[in-house]
Design a protein around this motif. Sequence first.
Motif, mmCIF file in Angstrom:
data_model
loop_
_atom_site.group_PDB
_atom_site.id
_atom_site.type_symbol
_atom_site.label_atom_id
_atom_site.label_comp_id
_atom_site.label_asym_id
_atom_site.label_seq_id
_atom_site.Cartn_x
_atom_site.Cartn_y
_atom_site.Cartn_z
ATOM 1 N N THR A 62 0.461 -1.260 0.567
ATOM 2 C CA THR A 62 0.106 0.238 0.019
ATOM 3 C C THR A 62 0.675 1.297 -0.533
ATOM 4 O O THR A 62 2.629 1.586 0.336
ATOM 5 N N LYS A 63 -0.025 2.512 -0.160
ATOM 6 C CA LYS A 63 0.994 3.679 -0.530
ATOM 7 C C LYS A 63 0.204 4.460 0.673
ATOM 8 O O LYS A 63 -1.347 4.782 0.495
ATOM 9 N N ASP A 64 0.993 5.115 1.264
ATOM 10 C CA ASP A 64 0.553 5.957 3.055
ATOM 11 C C ASP A 64 -0.903 5.663 3.081
ATOM 12 O O ASP A 64 -1.727 6.488 3.672
ATOM 13 N N MET A 112 -3.058 1.172 -3.576
ATOM 14 C CA MET A 112 -2.933 2.035 -4.379
ATOM 15 C C MET A 112 -3.802 1.785 -5.894
ATOM 16 O O MET A 112 -4.193 0.295 -5.709
ATOM 17 N N ASN A 157 -3.014 7.359 -6.735
ATOM 18 C CA ASN A 157 -1.355 6.980 -5.744
ATOM 19 C C ASN A 157 -0.607 6.272 -6.469
ATOM 20 O O ASN A 157 -0.644 4.997 -4.916
ATOM 21 N N THR A 158 -0.913 5.620 -7.784
ATOM 22 C CA THR A 158 0.412 4.147 -7.514
ATOM 23 C C THR A 158 1.839 4.678 -7.578
ATOM 24 O O THR A 158 2.709 6.132 -7.603
ATOM 25 N N LEU A 159 2.705 3.242 -7.424
ATOM 26 C CA LEU A 159 3.644 4.081 -6.608
ATOM 27 C C LEU A 159 4.244 2.809 -7.809
ATOM 28 O O LEU A 159 4.909 1.734 -7.989
ATOM 29 N N SER A 205 5.512 4.608 2.891
ATOM 30 C CA SER A 205 5.634 6.484 2.436
ATOM 31 C C SER A 205 6.800 6.878 1.805
ATOM 32 O O SER A 205 8.221 6.327 2.674
#
Length: 545
Positions: free
Chosen positions: A366-368, A372, A378-380, A411
């Motif tokens: 996940t991101k933050d 995602m 909010n993709t990484l 993050s």
Amino acid sequence: MAARINQSIQNTLWLLNPLHNPSKLVKPTFHFRSNPFFSSPSSSSSSSSYRSKRALFCTCTSASSDKNLQDGGEPFVLTTPLYYVNAPPHMGSAYSTIAADAIARFQRLLGKKVVFITGTDEHGEKIATAAAAQGSDPSEHCDVISQAYKTLWKDLDISYDKFIRTTDPKHEAIVKEFYSRVLANGDIYRADYEGLYCVNCEEYKDEKELLDNNCCPMHLKPCVLRKEDNYFFALSKYQKLLEETLTQNPNFVQPSFRLNEVQSWIKSGLRDFSISRASVDWGIPVPNDNKQTIYVWFDALLGYVSALSEVAEQPNLQSAVSSGWPASLHLIGKDILRFHAVYWPAMLMSAGLSLPKMVFGHGFLTKDGMKMGKSLGNTLEPNDLVHKFGPDAVRYFFLKEVEFGSDGDYSEDRFIKIVNSHLANTIGNLLNRTLGLLKKNCQSTLVVDSTIAAEGNAFQDTVQKLVEKARVHYEKLSPSSACEAILEIGNAGNSYMDERAPWSLFKKGGAASEAAAKEEDGGEATKKVVKNKDRLPQAQGVADA
């Protein structure tokens, strides 16, 4: 913008690694170079927690001098998933491969012959649809996306041995032979099937596992009703054998909570599944029926075997199997656990082949703290991450900060703090101090340790215990804990340097300087000049600055 880290941190740990047996390994050739760690453009170097550091890094190449150790015995065969090429690689794919690479490197350090397999899954309806959306044919699309994976693996310093594409001719030959073997065993039959189909999963779904409006719980899109005349695999025939296998070998599926999931699926009753598609042209034709193509999973799972075929030989199932099957470890994401821990073992049983020794299902990223997705913005992107921070920082963060098997979160703030604290301020600091002092005061000459000289040295005892601790964690597939043990080595080394303060002794000269040169190694020892020493850059040791 953070400065890039271009040199592999993992390789620098060779200097601290007593796992190497001097009687088994050729001494490495060292190449030193100076590299920047993170710096903040908005803060001064004197006040920023991201202050710029420079450290000496060491890359080494070593080979076993005991050829029997490398060539004899059973190889350690490790696989990532074969990644689906409907879209470019994402961070989840990169995470699986980083973890697999760390495990492969550890096994090589133990002197094992390793076959590290990765690759791309390139058939199926979803691939044809993705290619059409891009205005290209499926073959061109697969070439582009498969190359994107290879490029990313190069950027991440992934040390794979085999890269299999399911469009390779040798793979197709082995899939057809495997299909024919299962057919000859009486486990393939033809029938009509009507059901709810998820295009993204490439799988028919039971209504009981769907969400409202018949939505797939994984892709959150409605499944479509389909009726086809297909070939089926008699999965239900293997229910009892699978139950017995998992009972007798509870380590087959790891972590243990994934085993519980698999056992629950099997106990709820296994249903035969379709292994061909009449409406999909982009795939391997069913032997003796060119109107149907082989189901993408029945095709792709064989990539783990076909990858073992040597390029020069005529591809066949037996020669591939004799080159390293069964796999020691399938490393996968938890979303494809059913295919690897239920379908795949049953298929192998039908064909009379050995089962892999372990299937390990890791978690999602996940991101933050949020799932995602492109819709959330909010993709990484792994390429962006590597180009911004460098491969070493990316590899270390996900190995250290994600408990292997569980979900993990990224993050950027935590990423920068962890890498600066662990790699720059601990490991980088230790290397900078020791190598800088060696260059400045000892003409880049190492005082090589010996068993006699190190007797009674508390620091060496500490390091040996920590290395053993790291080894145990790696064998338990716990790279996060292994990283913690290695970080403890860095802390212990810095404490040792603080206590001994060799820079003060060097300044005194004479006997004190000689003692300092020996002190860094723990006692009396012989000296050995490092190769390529004239190429050493000027070190800027933290304690010596």
